[in-house]
Write an enzyme that holds these catalytic residues in place. Sequence first.
Site, short mmCIF file in Angstrom:
data_model
loop_
_atom_site.label_atom_id
_atom_site.label_comp_id
_atom_site.label_asym_id
_atom_site.label_seq_id
_atom_site.Cartn_x
_atom_site.Cartn_y
_atom_site.Cartn_z
N ASN A 9 0.84 -1.20 0.00
CA ASN A 9 0.00 0.00 0.00
C ASN A 9 0.87 1.25 0.00
O ASN A 9 0.37 2.35 0.20
CB ASN A 9 -0.94 0.00 1.23
N ASP A 70 8.99 -6.38 2.98
CA ASP A 70 8.97 -5.76 4.31
C ASP A 70 10.37 -5.24 4.58
O ASP A 70 11.37 -5.90 4.28
CB ASP A 70 8.53 -6.72 5.40
N GLY A 152 9.86 7.99 3.82
CA GLY A 152 10.21 7.35 5.09
C GLY A 152 11.46 7.95 5.73
O GLY A 152 11.56 9.18 5.92
N LYS A 174 19.39 5.97 -5.98
CA LYS A 174 19.01 5.21 -4.78
C LYS A 174 18.82 3.73 -5.14
O LYS A 174 19.38 2.84 -4.50
CB LYS A 174 17.73 5.78 -4.15
P1 ITT Z 1 3.58 -1.89 2.82
O1 ITT Z 1 3.64 -2.72 4.08
O2 ITT Z 1 2.18 -1.66 2.36
O3 ITT Z 1 4.46 -2.43 1.75
P2 ITT Z 1 4.86 0.11 4.50
O4 ITT Z 1 5.19 1.55 4.29
O5 ITT Z 1 4.07 -0.28 5.72
O6 ITT Z 1 4.16 -0.43 3.17
P3 ITT Z 1 7.15 -1.36 5.54
O7 ITT Z 1 6.37 -1.93 6.66
O8 ITT Z 1 8.07 -2.26 4.80
O9 ITT Z 1 6.20 -0.71 4.45
O10 ITT Z 1 8.00 -0.07 5.96
C1 ITT Z 1 8.57 0.08 7.20
C2 ITT Z 1 8.93 1.50 7.44
O11 ITT Z 1 10.19 1.76 6.83
C3 ITT Z 1 7.98 2.57 6.92
O12 ITT Z 1 7.94 3.60 7.88
C4 ITT Z 1 8.62 3.06 5.65
O13 ITT Z 1 8.34 4.42 5.43
C5 ITT Z 1 10.10 2.85 5.94
N1 ITT Z 1 10.80 2.50 4.72
C6 ITT Z 1 10.62 1.38 3.95
N2 ITT Z 1 11.43 1.41 2.88
C7 ITT Z 1 12.12 2.57 2.95
C8 ITT Z 1 13.07 3.19 2.13
O14 ITT Z 1 13.48 2.64 0.99
N3 ITT Z 1 13.58 4.39 2.50
C9 ITT Z 1 13.17 4.98 3.65
N4 ITT Z 1 12.26 4.47 4.47
C10 ITT Z 1 11.72 3.27 4.14
#
Ligand code: ITT
Length: 196
Positions: A9, A70, A152, A174
Amino acid sequence: MKQIVFATNNAHKLKEVREILEGTGIEVLSLGDINCHDDIPETSDTLQGNALQKACWVKERYGYDCFADDTGLEVDALGGAPGVYSARYAGPGHDSAANVALLLENMSGEDNRKARFRTVIALLRGDLAPVCFNGVVEGEIARELHGENGFGYDPVFRPEGADVTFAEMTDEDKNSISHRGRAVKLLAEYLGQLND
Ligand code: ITT
């Protein structure tokens, strides 16, 4: 063209993954494309468990071959936190600004800034057993936010060997070194070797 659903999402992840897979013959469908608007649960205490949970949710309910990612940010000085709880570090919900602010606060005065992003991708195809792919990028936590790109924790993560954060890089730069870029390239190699 192989079609596969990316069970996320997170629109930023979808954009990155589509860019990485461009030209590989793999077409990435979004959850919107298959009319899935579910709030998919993530209740495991491991990245692999959550990736499998998200992919299984979509495969079981919608029947499509799919994969899920994840990702966690592991900070050495915080004993590996926020790790698998990266999305909810500052509390329930997905408030990245609050997560980043809390991280900087917890890291203030800390000289050991070493950290890494870790991604696990779980792939579910047909009736086959799940296959997982891992990607890691080492780096450090900046002392303040830098850059507007990405999402993020990107404004505070400086990958090893760079003098800018992920949020100061183009998506292409990136993706060429990131945790997700590495895991998605392994996924693409695997899918590319299949003869169907
Ligand atoms: P989905 O589960 O729907 O895929 P999500 O945003 O919940 O989306 P995650 O649980 O994998 O995805 O993300 C964990 C956290 O890490 C979340 O706060 C993201 O914003 C951050 N994150 C994930 N990938 C990142 C990236 O490439 N760069 C910076 N922050 C990231």
